[in-house]
Design an enzyme around this catalytic site. Sequence first.
Site, short mmCIF file in Angstrom:
data_model
loop_
_atom_site.label_atom_id
_atom_site.label_comp_id
_atom_site.label_asym_id
_atom_site.label_seq_id
_atom_site.Cartn_x
_atom_site.Cartn_y
_atom_site.Cartn_z
N CYS A 46 -63.82 97.36 5.60
CA CYS A 46 -62.54 97.90 6.07
C CYS A 46 -61.40 96.94 5.78
O CYS A 46 -60.29 97.37 5.47
CB CYS A 46 -62.62 98.23 7.57
N SER A 47 -61.67 95.66 5.86
CA SER A 47 -60.64 94.66 5.54
C SER A 47 -60.26 94.75 4.06
O SER A 47 -59.07 94.73 3.72
CB SER A 47 -61.13 93.25 5.88
#
Length: 157
Positions: A46-47
């Site tokens: 997600c980062s």
Amino acid sequence: MSNPPLNQPAPDFSGVSDDGKPVSLSALRGQWVVLYFYPKANSYGCSIEAQKFEAKLPEFEKYGAQVIGISTDSQGGQAAFREKCHLSYPLLPDPDQTICKAYGVMGGLTSLMGVSNRASFVVDPAGTLVYELRSMLHTVHVPGALAELKKRGAARA
């Protein structure tokens, strides 16, 4: 929970972003909107995905598109995620999964009933859902949304 149909009005939503500002789809009428749902703030994939959206933000802006990230994380979790990843677009917490359910996306790290919890959508200026991509691959959502905007000839009004 069912998937919203393409070429129909996108499910409206409203909420408060991680920085305390109100966000609603209806208030964004008149411009393109890219919504992307991600499983968990501060997780590795997600980062990377969030930073890819940030890196391509000038291209999204060229097409007149507002990017909004949505997950079931809390407002505080989203704010920490924004700071860690140096994000400038709104992150919308959806802890009760109201928005996730409206878009047929199950929130959180667990994907139930075969429903992907990573998805992206493009909404046109009239509020019509014109594109969706459901894939757990964090590498496909940015190029997919940009290709859709380009294909549709989206441009700054």
